[in-house]
Design an enzyme around this catalytic site. Structure first.
Site: not given
Length: 307
Positions: A162, A185, A253, A256, A279, A288
């Site tokens: 990110r 995150k 983004h 990524r 994730h 994806y």
């Protein structure tokens, strides 16, 4: 809105949020969003039933209660995606409370989420991603800024970082190792392999930068020596995509997204890609597969046009 909550409900809500932050590692923004969602739901219940009910109403929730709430949210103009997120927060809260209080939460947990069209990631084609990296390295009259921008975008595409993760690197990271430890995150850490091209790009920037890398200080600096802002990278990519004729979706983004999609196209394992991206849920990474399928169908349509 919080005035509509009973003391018992407020205590339960704060206990659940503390649990999310402490044990599940939820990010501050996530905790704030969940607080808003569940507070709104509890406030609706008080209005719907005409009075504060304490925790008792939560132990007796029915499908009709949830349908009434979701209808109320639609009436307020809340989008299906936002309503689905709010329902997910309510389910999580009620599941946690049912474990503590010992009641059956099946009615809530089995509620169907509002349907909405998921926005698929918009990756760049491989040649476009490479062209983007090369072009951002030509936008400034200063060689070190060109090297900086090229290094950052290479990290986004080559490591799937990110933009916040790339810009959080400090001078301690030099020289970049073959495997980089990234804090993403919610403070969750993951290990990311660093391609030789990314290590070389960052090393070149470090050699040219007029601000020597210092431990604990931002690795990537702005023109005046302060921490480089995400907006600066977004702006240089905006200039590059105009030169290249790429769509407005060619953002930091998107690099990524491109990393993940191209790995998947090359036969990468979905679970491994999930770990590389950081994730929390595999369902996020599964988007994806839809992208890859969509691109495959585009190729198929071109190769087999309808008569």
């Amino acid at each position: 809105m919080s005035l509509a909550l009973s003391p018992a409900q407020r205590d339960a809500l704060e206990g659940w949020l503390a649990h999310l932050a402490a044990l599940d590692g939820a990010a501050a923004n996530t905790v704030t969003a969940y607080r808003t969602d569940v507070t709104g739901f509890l406030a609706f219940l008080a209005q719907h039933h005409g009075a504060q009910q304490g925790l008792g109403i939560l132990t007796r929730l029915s499908q009709s209660d949830l349908r009434a709430w979701l209808a109320h949210e639609r009436g307020r103009g809340v989008a299906a995606r936002s309503a689905a997120r709010a329902l997910s927060a309510v389910k999580s809260f009620v599941r946690w409370l049912s474990d503590r209080e010992g009641f059956d939460a099946t009615a809530v947990l089995s509620a169907r989420s509002p349907k909405f069209q998921r926005k698929l990631p918009r990756p760049l084609a491989e040649d476009a991603a490479k062209a983007m990296i090369e072009t951002v390295g030509t936008q400034s009259s200063k060689d070190w800024i060109n090297a900086r921008d090229m290094a950052v975008v290479t990290l986004l595409y080559g490591c799937g970082l990110r933009i916040s993760e790339a810009l959080s690197l400090t001078g301690d990271a030099l020289p970049l190792p073959e495997v980089l430890r990234i804090r993403g995150k919610g403070g969750k850490e993951r290990l990311v392999p660093v391609l030789p091209a990314a290590r070389a790009a960052v090393a070149r920037y470090a050699r040219l930068a007029p601000y020597p890398p210092e431990p604990g200080q931002p690795l990537f600096r702005g023109a005046r020596g302060g921490a480089l802002s995400p907006r600066a990278i977004a702006k240089v990519m905006e200039q590059a995509r105009m030169q290249l004729g790429l769509p407005a979706t060619a953002t930091p983004h998107a690099m990524r997204h491109s990393f993940a999609t191209h790995l998947l196209s090359a036969g990468g394992d979905l679970r491994a890609i999930q770990e590389l991206l950081g994730h929390a849920s595999l369902s996020t990474t599964q988007a994806y597969t839809a992208v890859d399928t969509a691109r495959l169908m585009e190729v198929y349509e071109k190769a087999h046009p309808r008569s």
